[in-house]
Design a protein around this motif. Structure first.
Motif, PDB file in Angstrom:
ATOM      1  N   VAL A  72       0.860  -1.188   0.000  1.00  0.00           N
ATOM      2  CA  VAL A  72       0.000   0.000   0.000  1.00  0.00           C
ATOM      3  C   VAL A  72       0.898   1.240   0.000  1.00  0.00           C
ATOM      4  O   VAL A  72       1.832   1.338   0.796  1.00  0.00           O
ATOM      5  CB  VAL A  72      -0.919   0.015   1.247  1.00  0.00           C
ATOM      6  N   THR A  74       2.316   4.913   0.676  1.00  0.00           N
ATOM      7  CA  THR A  74       2.221   5.959   1.700  1.00  0.00           C
ATOM      8  C   THR A  74       2.552   7.276   1.020  1.00  0.00           C
ATOM      9  O   THR A  74       3.729   7.587   0.808  1.00  0.00           O
ATOM     10  CB  THR A  74       3.235   5.722   2.848  1.00  0.00           C
ATOM     11  N   GLY A 283       7.524  -2.424  -1.771  1.00  0.00           N
ATOM     12  CA  GLY A 283       6.419  -1.478  -1.768  1.00  0.00           C
ATOM     13  C   GLY A 283       5.573  -1.583  -3.026  1.00  0.00           C
ATOM     14  O   GLY A 283       5.646  -2.585  -3.765  1.00  0.00           O
ATOM     15  N   ALA A 285       5.551   0.143  -5.808  1.00  0.00           N
ATOM     16  CA  ALA A 285       6.200   0.479  -7.092  1.00  0.00           C
ATOM     17  C   ALA A 285       5.233   1.172  -8.059  1.00  0.00           C
ATOM     18  O   ALA A 285       4.968   0.661  -9.155  1.00  0.00           O
ATOM     19  CB  ALA A 285       6.800  -0.782  -7.709  1.00  0.00           C
TER      20      ALA A 285
HETATM   21  P1  NAD Z   1       9.200  -0.168  -3.874  1.00  0.00           P
HETATM   22  O1  NAD Z   1       9.574  -1.434  -3.176  1.00  0.00           O
HETATM   23  O2  NAD Z   1       7.769   0.013  -4.191  1.00  0.00           O
HETATM   24  O3  NAD Z   1       9.972  -0.065  -5.256  1.00  0.00           O
HETATM   25  C1  NAD Z   1      11.357   0.213  -5.391  1.00  0.00           C
HETATM   26  C2  NAD Z   1      11.884  -0.485  -6.646  1.00  0.00           C
HETATM   27  O4  NAD Z   1      12.092  -1.860  -6.339  1.00  0.00           O
HETATM   28  C3  NAD Z   1      10.905  -0.491  -7.823  1.00  0.00           C
HETATM   29  O5  NAD Z   1      11.016   0.652  -8.615  1.00  0.00           O
HETATM   30  C4  NAD Z   1      11.331  -1.737  -8.563  1.00  0.00           C
HETATM   31  O6  NAD Z   1      12.444  -1.446  -9.369  1.00  0.00           O
HETATM   32  C5  NAD Z   1      11.770  -2.665  -7.446  1.00  0.00           C
HETATM   33  N1  NAD Z   1      10.692  -3.589  -7.058  1.00  0.00           N
HETATM   34  C6  NAD Z   1       9.789  -3.435  -6.069  1.00  0.00           C
HETATM   35  N2  NAD Z   1       8.954  -4.472  -6.027  1.00  0.00           N
HETATM   36  C7  NAD Z   1       9.348  -5.315  -7.010  1.00  0.00           C
HETATM   37  C8  NAD Z   1       8.860  -6.565  -7.497  1.00  0.00           C
HETATM   38  N3  NAD Z   1       7.789  -7.181  -6.955  1.00  0.00           N
HETATM   39  N4  NAD Z   1       9.484  -7.124  -8.553  1.00  0.00           N
HETATM   40  C9  NAD Z   1      10.549  -6.543  -9.110  1.00  0.00           C
HETATM   41  N5  NAD Z   1      11.064  -5.366  -8.706  1.00  0.00           N
HETATM   42  C10 NAD Z   1      10.465  -4.767  -7.662  1.00  0.00           C
HETATM   43  O7  NAD Z   1       9.760   1.025  -2.965  1.00  0.00           O
HETATM   44  P2  NAD Z   1       9.444   2.589  -3.002  1.00  0.00           P
HETATM   45  O8  NAD Z   1       9.430   3.070  -4.409  1.00  0.00           O
HETATM   46  O9  NAD Z   1      10.376   3.168  -2.022  1.00  0.00           O
HETATM   47  O10 NAD Z   1       7.971   2.711  -2.388  1.00  0.00           O
HETATM   48  C11 NAD Z   1       6.786   2.891  -3.160  1.00  0.00           C
HETATM   49  C12 NAD Z   1       5.611   3.033  -2.220  1.00  0.00           C
HETATM   50  O11 NAD Z   1       5.408   1.799  -1.507  1.00  0.00           O
HETATM   51  C13 NAD Z   1       5.804   4.117  -1.152  1.00  0.00           C
HETATM   52  O12 NAD Z   1       4.597   4.826  -1.012  1.00  0.00           O
HETATM   53  C14 NAD Z   1       6.119   3.322   0.109  1.00  0.00           C
HETATM   54  O13 NAD Z   1       5.715   4.001   1.263  1.00  0.00           O
HETATM   55  C15 NAD Z   1       5.284   2.073  -0.117  1.00  0.00           C
HETATM   56  N6  NAD Z   1       5.764   0.889   0.642  1.00  0.00           N
HETATM   57  C16 NAD Z   1       4.805   0.055   1.081  1.00  0.00           C
HETATM   58  C17 NAD Z   1       5.184  -1.103   1.739  1.00  0.00           C
HETATM   59  C18 NAD Z   1       4.105  -2.031   2.237  1.00  0.00           C
HETATM   60  O14 NAD Z   1       2.986  -1.951   1.764  1.00  0.00           O
HETATM   61  N7  NAD Z   1       4.407  -2.909   3.173  1.00  0.00           N
HETATM   62  C19 NAD Z   1       6.538  -1.418   1.916  1.00  0.00           C
HETATM   63  C20 NAD Z   1       7.505  -0.541   1.411  1.00  0.00           C
HETATM   64  C21 NAD Z   1       7.093   0.622   0.752  1.00  0.00           C
END
Ligand code: NAD
Length: 364
Positions: A72, A74, A283, A285
């Protein structure tokens, strides 16, 4: 035939609905029966309910006691704190469990890693006790702390408080030892910076040493966090269960995810007395939303953890084996698990689910 399990499913936002749907499909393909209680949370429900985490979502988890959740978002500067942090706090999900395991076929300089990180989820610098630079309350705190500690704090400071309690430390360290015992693991390593932070990390360390005495069959050691990052990069295979206060656990989880292939393979669970919530480490993404591109395996592996938790160990073993076979075959993988030269052969999120389901059909 096993019972039907009542599970709360929170699809999340960004790539959440895609990885959740892929995970739901493979969980159902194990033959275990689920009665999904699908609940929406996050920015998309703000307008309707005035909150990103409506009470009925919490009620559903309290009733079912088990939930699986996509990430989700943030949003920054939009007035609400993280739904993820709120869920952990409101349900008192004090243990964050993150396994990091090498699967055959992954491109990584490291092989044979099988680590579980057990991170304290409620205290430390994540307790949310913060004082902004220049605010009257902050000035008062600075004055009070300067007087009491005899150490001058600059007036233009921001302050974040790091509470670590005996209760919180005892609970998480006991959880780590019990997990090691249940899974037949050999060693628990406690992480700290007790040489500097004598009364917070020092307390954590002293409880760890005390509890280690109650588990004579499990080896115990402690490591200072800076040394630990170096050790993990040099020889990660020497670690088994790692137990940490909140901040170090957060950082080490990502470090260890990087050792075994990245966030696309990093599952997680948040466990409390009242409920358990399974979710990938990554997160939402948002820039990949709706593109059917990112890896659903972190959430699928969170589903494997959930199957074990609800008493379906055989289905858990079969699903993990199916995922491992898809990885080893190297064909039906998303771009993050492909070599740079083979990125154009990457498949999408839903094709990974198809491939895992096909493998499952052949694993008895
Ligand atoms: P993110 O983990 O969403 O993405 C960072 C990068 O990691 C992506 O651009 C992508 O290149 C890679 N990535 C992420 N998930 C992947 C997957 N399943 N497969 C392949 N590559 C993957 O981190 P962010 O950009 O810092 O955060 C985006 C949003 O998500 C923010 O709003 C943050 O607060 C939220 N968040 C939520 C949770 C949760 O729901 N528990 C955890 C972390 C971040």
């Amino acid at each position: 035939m096993t019972n039907t399990h009542n599970i709360t499913l929170i699809p999340g936002d960004g790539i959440g609905p895609e990885v959740s749907n892929a995970t739901k499909r493979v969980l159902e393909a194990t033959g275990v029966r689920f009665n999904w209680d699908i609940m929406y949370a996050g920015i998309d429900v703000m307008e309707e309910y005035g909150t990103p985490l409506p009470e009925h979502v919490l009620e559903s988890i309290r009733k079912n006691k088990v939930a699986i959740k996509g990430p989700v978002t943030t949003p920054i500067g939009c007035g609400f704190r993280s739904v993820n942090v709120a869920l952990r706090k409101q349900l008192e999900l004090y243990a964050c469990v993150r396994p990091c395991k090498s699967y055959k076929g992954i491109i990584s300089p490291y092989q044979d890693i099988d680590i579980v990180i057990v991170r304290e989820n409620t205290e430390d610098l994540y307790a949310g006790i913060e004082f902004e630079k220049g605010k009257p309350q902050t000035e008062e705190i600075i004055k009070y702390l300067s007087e009491k500690s005899g150490t001058k704090i600059r007036e233009d400071s921001g302050i974040s408080i790091k509470p670590i309690s005996e209760t919180g430390s005892r609970r998480i360290i006991k959880y780590a030892f019990e997990l090691a015992k249940k899974e037949g693991r050999k060693k628990v390593t406690a992480i700290h910076k007790a040489n500097i932070l004598k009364f917070s990390d020092g307390l954590f360390l002293s409880i760890a040493r005390e509890l280690a005495g109650e588990y004579p069959d499990i080896e115990f050691e402690d490591r200072i966090i800076d040394n630990m990052t170096m050790q993990l990069v040099k020889k990660p295979q020497q670690f088994d269960v790692i137990v940490c206060p909140n901040l170090y656990g957060d950082i080490l989880s990502d470090l260890c995810a990087g050792l075994v292939g990245g966030l696309g393979l990093a599952p997680g669970a948040n466990i409390g007395e009242e409920a358990a919530l399974f979710e990938p480490t990554h997160g939402s993404a948002p820039k990949y939303k709706g593109m059917n591109k990112l890896n659903p395996m972190a959430m699928m592996l969170s589903g494997v953890m959930m199957l074990k938790h609800i008493g379906e160990p055989e289905a858990a073993v079969r699903l993990e084996k199916a995922i491992a076979e898809v990885i080893a075959e190297g064909k039906n993988l998303t771009y993050d698990l492909k070599a740079d030269s083979e990125r154009d052969t990457a498949v999408g999120t839903s094709q990974v689910a198809d491939a895992v389901i096909e493998k499952l059909e052949n694993i008895k």
